[in-house]
Design an enzyme around this catalytic site. Structure first.
Site, short mmCIF file in Angstrom:
data_model
loop_
_atom_site.label_atom_id
_atom_site.label_comp_id
_atom_site.label_asym_id
_atom_site.label_seq_id
_atom_site.Cartn_x
_atom_site.Cartn_y
_atom_site.Cartn_z
N GLY A 132 1.19 -1.42 -0.04
CA GLY A 132 -0.47 0.07 -0.30
C GLY A 132 0.31 1.61 0.28
O GLY A 132 2.16 1.76 -0.64
N CYS A 133 0.58 2.20 0.49
CA CYS A 133 1.05 3.66 0.44
C CYS A 133 2.04 3.25 1.18
O CYS A 133 2.11 3.02 2.07
CB CYS A 133 0.03 4.09 1.55
SG CYS A 133 1.08 6.37 1.58
N PHE A 134 3.40 3.90 0.60
CA PHE A 134 4.86 3.67 1.09
C PHE A 134 5.41 4.57 2.87
O PHE A 134 6.17 3.87 3.18
CB PHE A 134 6.09 3.47 0.32
CG PHE A 134 5.79 4.68 -0.68
CD1 PHE A 134 5.85 5.57 0.41
CD2 PHE A 134 6.64 4.56 -1.73
CE1 PHE A 134 5.26 6.90 -1.11
CE2 PHE A 134 6.62 5.85 -2.80
CZ PHE A 134 6.16 7.01 -2.23
N TRP A 135 4.20 5.30 2.57
CA TRP A 135 4.94 5.68 4.01
C TRP A 135 4.60 5.65 5.00
O TRP A 135 5.93 5.54 5.65
CB TRP A 135 3.97 7.65 3.88
CG TRP A 135 3.88 8.45 2.98
CD1 TRP A 135 4.97 8.77 2.15
CD2 TRP A 135 3.00 9.37 2.24
NE1 TRP A 135 4.48 9.79 1.02
CE2 TRP A 135 3.10 10.28 1.23
CE3 TRP A 135 1.70 9.72 3.24
CZ2 TRP A 135 2.86 11.20 0.83
CZ3 TRP A 135 0.57 10.55 2.55
CH2 TRP A 135 1.47 11.52 1.08
#
Length: 291
Positions: A132-135
Site C-alpha cells: 500500500g502507501c509506502f509512507w
C-alpha cells in the site's frame, strides 16, 4: 519486546510455532486526528468551459507534467497524464538501485536512506516490500531492530525513471515499495515477513483501505533464490490467518527507483499534518498512516 510491538502493530495472540507469527492480524492504526484522508489521486484541476480557459489550463498542466499533447476534455492532472500515455522520463528523481548492483542479495554500493546511525554492513541484505502507501510501510520497518536502512520508491513497472505523478496516474505498472536493508545476523527475513503480513491486508488486489490502484498492490520482491523460498513458505503459513486468498505477488526484484525526496521518511518528518512520528528502534507508538 517483539518486532510487532516495535513496529507499532498489535496482535490478539501468538501461535506456538513462532513468537512472532500472529494467528490474528490487525493492521496499523488509522489517523487518530479524525480527519478524512484525501488520496493523492483526488487532486483536481478546474478547466473552464471557455476556449481561453482550456488553453490556459492546458498550458499549466504541460508545465507541471512535462506532457505536451493531451486532449482538452480531461479534468485532472492524472487524467491528463493518463491520456498522454506511459513514457520514460529523461531523468530520475533520485538514486537508482539496479539489480546488477546487488550481488547474492548484498548491495555492492552504499545504499542511501534512513541511516539511523547504522554503519554500512558488508553482510547486509536487501529486500523490497509493497504493502500500500509506502509512507506508513517505511515507518514500520524503520522501527525494527536489525533494519539498517529504508527508502521508498517505485519498482516492477514498464517505464524508466518514473515520477510520482506517473505512478499515481496508474499507467506505468509500478508499485509503491520500500527498500529494506537488513542485517540477517540480527533479524531474519522470516521475522520481517511476519511484520509485513501484519502491516496490511494481503487479500485485496490493488487496494489498501481508501487507496486504490495497481501501485498499491501487495508484493515482496526478492534478490536470491533462498529469499524466494523463505517468502513462499511464509506466505503459505500466513494464509492460515486469512479467510480469503492472499494475492501478494512474489517476484524477482527489478531496478528500484527512489521516490522524490519529500516522500523519504515522510511520517518521521511530520507527514501531512506536521506531526513527526518516531522512527526509533523498538518504538511501539500507534502509526498514523498519513501523519
Amino acid at each position: 519486546m517483539s518486532a510487532f510491538v516495535a513496529a507499532g502493530l498489535s496482535v490478539k495472540r501468538l501461535s506456538s510455532s513462532s513468537n512472532l507469527r500472529p494467528s490474528s492480524l490487525i493492521r496499523s492504526q488509522t489517523p487518530s486526528s479524525g480527519r478524512t484522508a484525501v488520496p493523492c489521486k483526488e487532486v483536481e484541476v478546474n478547466i473552464k468551459k471557455s476556449f481561453v480557459g482550456k488553453q490556459l489550463a492546458l498550458k499549466n498542466m504541460t508545465r507541471f507534467t512535462g506532457v505536451q499533447d493531451a486532449p482538452l476534455q480531461v479534468r485532472s492532472i492524472f487524467e491528463f497524464i493518463k491520456a498522454a500515455g506511459p513514457r520514460d522520463n529523461p531523468e530520475p528523481v533520485g538514486p537508482i538501485i539496479t539489480v546488477e548492483s546487488v550481488v547474492d542479495g548484498c548491495p555492492s554500493v552504499p545504499i542511501p536512506g534512513d541511516l539511523q546511525d547504522s554503519p554500512q554492513s558488508s553482510k547486509s541484505m536487501l529486500v523490497q516490500f509493497g504493502a500500500g502507501c509506502f509512507w506508513s510501510v517505511e515507518l514500520v520497518f524503520q522501527r525494527i531492530p536489525g533494519v539498517l536502512r529504508t527508502a521508498v520508491g517505485y519498482t516492477q513497472g514498464t517505464t524508466k525513471n518514473p515520477w510520482y505523478r506517473d505512478v499515481c496516474a496508474d499507467i506505468t505498472n509500478h508499485v509503491e515499495a520500500v527498500l529494506v536493508e537488513y542485517d540477517p545476523a540480527t533479524i531474519s527475513l522470516d521475522e520481517l515477513l511476519d511484520v509485513f503480513w501484519a502491516k496490511h491486508d494481503p487479500t485485496t488486489p490493488n487496494r489498501q483501505g481508501n487507496d486504490a490502484g495497481s501501485q498499491y498492490r501487495s508484493g515482496v520482491y526478492y534478490y536470491t533464490e533462498d529469499q524466494k523460498k523463505a517468502i513462499e513458505k511464509s506466505l503459505a503459513a500466513a494464509q492460515k490467518n486469512f479467510s480469503r486468498p492472499i494475492v501478494t505477488e512474489v517476484l524477482p526484484a527489478k531496478d528500484f527507483y527512489y521516490a522524490e525526496d519529500y516522500h523519504q521518511q515522510y511520517l518521521a518528518k511530520g507527514g501531512r499534518w506536521g506531526k513527526p512520528q518516531s522512527p526509533e528502534k523498538m518504538c511501539n507508538d500507534p502509526i498514523r498512516c498519513y501523519g
